[in-house]
Design a protein around this motif. Sequence first.
Motif, PDB file in Angstrom:
ATOM      1  N   LEU A  43      -0.533  -8.604   2.142  1.00 48.70           N
ATOM      2  CA  LEU A  43      -0.281  -8.090   0.790  1.00 48.70           C
ATOM      3  C   LEU A  43      -1.436  -8.431  -0.150  1.00 48.70           C
ATOM      4  O   LEU A  43      -1.734  -7.690  -1.081  1.00 48.70           O
ATOM      5  CB  LEU A  43       1.013  -8.676   0.235  1.00 48.70           C
ATOM      6  CG  LEU A  43       2.305  -8.347   0.980  1.00 48.70           C
ATOM      7  CD1 LEU A  43       3.477  -9.029   0.302  1.00 48.70           C
ATOM      8  CD2 LEU A  43       2.529  -6.851   1.069  1.00 48.70           C
ATOM      9  N   LEU A  44      -2.079  -9.583   0.097  1.00 48.14           N
ATOM     10  CA  LEU A  44      -3.209  -9.997  -0.730  1.00 48.14           C
ATOM     11  C   LEU A  44      -4.491  -9.289  -0.323  1.00 48.14           C
ATOM     12  O   LEU A  44      -5.289  -8.881  -1.165  1.00 48.14           O
ATOM     13  CB  LEU A  44      -3.410 -11.513  -0.608  1.00 48.14           C
ATOM     14  CG  LEU A  44      -2.379 -12.387  -1.298  1.00 48.14           C
ATOM     15  CD1 LEU A  44      -2.549 -13.839  -0.865  1.00 48.14           C
ATOM     16  CD2 LEU A  44      -2.517 -12.268  -2.811  1.00 48.14           C
ATOM     17  N   VAL A  45      -4.685  -9.160   0.980  1.00 52.78           N
ATOM     18  CA  VAL A  45      -5.959  -8.645   1.479  1.00 52.78           C
ATOM     19  C   VAL A  45      -6.083  -7.150   1.274  1.00 52.78           C
ATOM     20  O   VAL A  45      -7.156  -6.642   0.906  1.00 52.78           O
ATOM     21  CB  VAL A  45      -6.125  -8.988   2.974  1.00 52.78           C
ATOM     22  CG1 VAL A  45      -7.351  -8.303   3.554  1.00 52.78           C
ATOM     23  CG2 VAL A  45      -6.238 -10.500   3.151  1.00 52.78           C
ATOM     24  N   VAL A  76      -7.057 -20.712  -4.666  1.00 57.23           N
ATOM     25  CA  VAL A  76      -5.884 -20.832  -3.807  1.00 57.23           C
ATOM     26  C   VAL A  76      -4.606 -20.716  -4.635  1.00 57.23           C
ATOM     27  O   VAL A  76      -3.668 -19.996  -4.259  1.00 57.23           O
ATOM     28  CB  VAL A  76      -5.906 -22.163  -3.025  1.00 57.23           C
ATOM     29  CG1 VAL A  76      -4.571 -22.396  -2.321  1.00 57.23           C
ATOM     30  CG2 VAL A  76      -7.048 -22.167  -2.017  1.00 57.23           C
ATOM     31  N   LYS A  77      -4.563 -21.419  -5.754  1.00 58.67           N
ATOM     32  CA  LYS A  77      -3.370 -21.382  -6.603  1.00 58.67           C
ATOM     33  C   LYS A  77      -3.128 -19.988  -7.155  1.00 58.67           C
ATOM     34  O   LYS A  77      -1.990 -19.491  -7.158  1.00 58.67           O
ATOM     35  CB  LYS A  77      -3.519 -22.382  -7.753  1.00 58.67           C
ATOM     36  CG  LYS A  77      -2.264 -22.504  -8.614  1.00 58.67           C
ATOM     37  CD  LYS A  77      -2.411 -23.599  -9.658  1.00 58.67           C
ATOM     38  CE  LYS A  77      -1.139 -23.739 -10.481  1.00 58.67           C
ATOM     39  NZ  LYS A  77      -1.264 -24.816 -11.490  1.00 58.67           N
ATOM     40  N   TYR A  78      -4.186 -19.315  -7.602  1.00 65.21           N
ATOM     41  CA  TYR A  78      -4.059 -17.957  -8.143  1.00 65.21           C
ATOM     42  C   TYR A  78      -3.522 -17.001  -7.087  1.00 65.21           C
ATOM     43  O   TYR A  78      -2.591 -16.218  -7.347  1.00 65.21           O
ATOM     44  CB  TYR A  78      -5.417 -17.481  -8.652  1.00 65.21           C
ATOM     45  CG  TYR A  78      -5.482 -15.999  -8.919  1.00 65.21           C
ATOM     46  CD1 TYR A  78      -4.826 -15.439 -10.007  1.00 65.21           C
ATOM     47  CD2 TYR A  78      -6.208 -15.153  -8.074  1.00 65.21           C
ATOM     48  CE1 TYR A  78      -4.875 -14.069 -10.250  1.00 65.21           C
ATOM     49  CE2 TYR A  78      -6.262 -13.792  -8.305  1.00 65.21           C
ATOM     50  CZ  TYR A  78      -5.596 -13.257  -9.387  1.00 65.21           C
ATOM     51  OH  TYR A  78      -5.644 -11.899  -9.611  1.00 65.21           O
ATOM     52  N   PHE A 124       0.547 -16.846  -7.753  1.00 65.82           N
ATOM     53  CA  PHE A 124       0.646 -15.791  -8.767  1.00 65.82           C
ATOM     54  C   PHE A 124       0.521 -14.402  -8.149  1.00 65.82           C
ATOM     55  O   PHE A 124       1.444 -13.587  -8.218  1.00 65.82           O
ATOM     56  CB  PHE A 124      -0.415 -15.981  -9.854  1.00 65.82           C
ATOM     57  CG  PHE A 124      -0.476 -14.827 -10.819  1.00 65.82           C
ATOM     58  CD1 PHE A 124       0.531 -14.647 -11.761  1.00 65.82           C
ATOM     59  CD2 PHE A 124      -1.505 -13.902 -10.768  1.00 65.82           C
ATOM     60  CE1 PHE A 124       0.500 -13.563 -12.646  1.00 65.82           C
ATOM     61  CE2 PHE A 124      -1.557 -12.820 -11.630  1.00 65.82           C
ATOM     62  CZ  PHE A 124      -0.546 -12.651 -12.575  1.00 65.82           C
ATOM     63  N   LEU A 125      -0.627 -14.115  -7.532  1.00 68.36           N
ATOM     64  CA  LEU A 125      -0.889 -12.749  -7.076  1.00 68.36           C
ATOM     65  C   LEU A 125       0.037 -12.329  -5.939  1.00 68.36           C
ATOM     66  O   LEU A 125       0.604 -11.233  -5.963  1.00 68.36           O
ATOM     67  CB  LEU A 125      -2.350 -12.602  -6.650  1.00 68.36           C
ATOM     68  CG  LEU A 125      -2.803 -11.171  -6.326  1.00 68.36           C
ATOM     69  CD1 LEU A 125      -2.598 -10.249  -7.525  1.00 68.36           C
ATOM     70  CD2 LEU A 125      -4.266 -11.150  -5.880  1.00 68.36           C
ATOM     71  N   ALA A 126       0.220 -13.183  -4.936  1.00 67.69           N
ATOM     72  CA  ALA A 126       1.070 -12.813  -3.798  1.00 67.69           C
ATOM     73  C   ALA A 126       2.517 -12.561  -4.222  1.00 67.69           C
ATOM     74  O   ALA A 126       3.099 -11.526  -3.858  1.00 67.69           O
ATOM     75  CB  ALA A 126       1.000 -13.877  -2.713  1.00 67.69           C
ATOM     76  N   PRO A 127       3.151 -13.463  -4.988  1.00 65.36           N
ATOM     77  CA  PRO A 127       4.523 -13.173  -5.427  1.00 65.36           C
ATOM     78  C   PRO A 127       4.619 -11.916  -6.291  1.00 65.36           C
ATOM     79  O   PRO A 127       5.600 -11.170  -6.196  1.00 65.36           O
ATOM     80  CB  PRO A 127       4.907 -14.426  -6.220  1.00 65.36           C
ATOM     81  CG  PRO A 127       4.042 -15.505  -5.663  1.00 65.36           C
ATOM     82  CD  PRO A 127       2.741 -14.839  -5.352  1.00 65.36           C
ATOM     83  N   ARG A 149       2.709  -9.202  -6.170  1.00 64.99           N
ATOM     84  CA  ARG A 149       2.620  -8.017  -5.309  1.00 64.99           C
ATOM     85  C   ARG A 149       3.879  -7.859  -4.462  1.00 64.99           C
ATOM     86  O   ARG A 149       4.361  -6.745  -4.257  1.00 64.99           O
ATOM     87  CB  ARG A 149       1.386  -8.103  -4.411  1.00 64.99           C
ATOM     88  CG  ARG A 149       0.090  -7.874  -5.164  1.00 64.99           C
ATOM     89  CD  ARG A 149      -1.075  -7.680  -4.229  1.00 64.99           C
ATOM     90  NE  ARG A 149      -2.297  -7.409  -4.986  1.00 64.99           N
ATOM     91  CZ  ARG A 149      -3.487  -7.259  -4.428  1.00 64.99           C
ATOM     92  NH1 ARG A 149      -3.638  -7.360  -3.124  1.00 64.99           N
ATOM     93  NH2 ARG A 149      -4.543  -7.012  -5.180  1.00 64.99           N
ATOM     94  N   ALA A 150       4.402  -8.964  -3.971  1.00 64.78           N
ATOM     95  CA  ALA A 150       5.613  -8.896  -3.156  1.00 64.78           C
ATOM     96  C   ALA A 150       6.783  -8.338  -3.959  1.00 64.78           C
ATOM     97  O   ALA A 150       7.557  -7.513  -3.463  1.00 64.78           O
ATOM     98  CB  ALA A 150       5.954 -10.283  -2.617  1.00 64.78           C
ATOM     99  N   SER A 151       6.914  -8.787  -5.208  1.00 61.12           N
ATOM    100  CA  SER A 151       7.984  -8.297  -6.061  1.00 61.12           C
ATOM    101  C   SER A 151       7.831  -6.801  -6.328  1.00 61.12           C
ATOM    102  O   SER A 151       8.801  -6.038  -6.268  1.00 61.12           O
ATOM    103  CB  SER A 151       7.992  -9.072  -7.381  1.00 61.12           C
ATOM    104  OG  SER A 151       8.965  -8.561  -8.263  1.00 61.12           O
ATOM    105  N   LYS A 152       6.610  -6.390  -6.576  1.00 57.88           N
ATOM    106  CA  LYS A 152       6.333  -4.980  -6.864  1.00 57.88           C
ATOM    107  C   LYS A 152       6.656  -4.095  -5.664  1.00 57.88           C
ATOM    108  O   LYS A 152       7.130  -2.967  -5.813  1.00 57.88           O
ATOM    109  CB  LYS A 152       4.863  -4.823  -7.254  1.00 57.88           C
ATOM    110  CG  LYS A 152       4.435  -3.397  -7.570  1.00 57.88           C
ATOM    111  CD  LYS A 152       2.970  -3.352  -7.946  1.00 57.88           C
ATOM    112  CE  LYS A 152       2.510  -1.920  -8.215  1.00 57.88           C
ATOM    113  NZ  LYS A 152       1.052  -1.874  -8.554  1.00 57.88           N
ATOM    114  N   LEU A 153       6.433  -4.629  -4.451  1.00 60.24           N
ATOM    115  CA  LEU A 153       6.601  -3.833  -3.235  1.00 60.24           C
ATOM    116  C   LEU A 153       7.960  -4.035  -2.565  1.00 60.24           C
ATOM    117  O   LEU A 153       8.205  -3.470  -1.502  1.00 60.24           O
ATOM    118  CB  LEU A 153       5.478  -4.168  -2.243  1.00 60.24           C
ATOM    119  CG  LEU A 153       4.061  -3.834  -2.725  1.00 60.24           C
ATOM    120  CD1 LEU A 153       3.027  -4.367  -1.751  1.00 60.24           C
ATOM    121  CD2 LEU A 153       3.896  -2.321  -2.905  1.00 60.24           C
ATOM    122  N   GLY A 154       8.816  -4.843  -3.172  1.00 59.39           N
ATOM    123  CA  GLY A 154      10.161  -5.010  -2.641  1.00 59.39           C
ATOM    124  C   GLY A 154      10.265  -5.885  -1.413  1.00 59.39           C
ATOM    125  O   GLY A 154      11.195  -5.737  -0.610  1.00 59.39           O
TER     126      GLY A 154
END
Length: 259
Positions: A21-23, A203-205, A209-212, A214-219
């Motif tokens: 999801l990040l990459v 790493v923290k970002y 932040f970014l992974a959750p 994107r995950a929320s946006k994509l269900g």
Amino acid sequence: HGNIHAGALVGYTRIIAAAALLVCSESKKPRVLNLGLGAGSVPNFLCAHLRNASVLAIELSDAVVQATRHIVTPEPGYVDIVLDDAINFSTNYAKEYQFDLVVIDLFDMQSKPPSSLASPVFAQNIASFVHDKAGGVVMNLITITALGSAHSAGTICADAAYQFVQTFTDQGKRAFLTLDPDTENAVLWCLPLPRFLPSPLAVKYLTTFLAPARASKLGVQFDVRAQLAPTIEVTADTVRAALSASSSFSRSSKMPSQY
């Protein structure tokens, strides 16, 4: 194809999914190359959650392909499965295709990867598949501590990690390593990220932040933040030692002291 749930992913495959999801760039039609089909859960997940994604899966074993036919069926045309050797495919087609994400999981039934996984030519071919300014690679590895230093699979994985980190950082990307504390698999992922972000902040970002987001946006229906802990940033000079010291950074969630 949106009904794929968290239970379809187990162990390190959840880390692969979270890192993907990040990459993967936020392309309107992301293109994914999946080398090694496994149980089919990763390409299925990617098709379910990356909207309008197309996945090309390369698998050497016809038996594996047949076993996953009932799993890899999100929608016709979304997952193309090609029966081929992944190393040969990368050699033959690296100059012909471009992808937003390459997922690599090349182990046989004895948990042994091909020796050519550690070839610098293979790493360079994979880099040729990936868009220069966007996208990247997610790669499953087995840590040296999981197998013992005498086991060839651990050595192959450590050498492969070195080659991939060197190749992708030379391409301007940054590399991260996430451990599965239950199996001591380690997932290496490389993606474009500005250099001005210092390593701990990067790493923290990415993981909190970014992974959750994107995950929320994509269900996505599992806690990607938990799956990406512990994660450390690695370089070509540090990745072998990080794989050897994986049990150490698993307990502390921090880079071992030699870093």
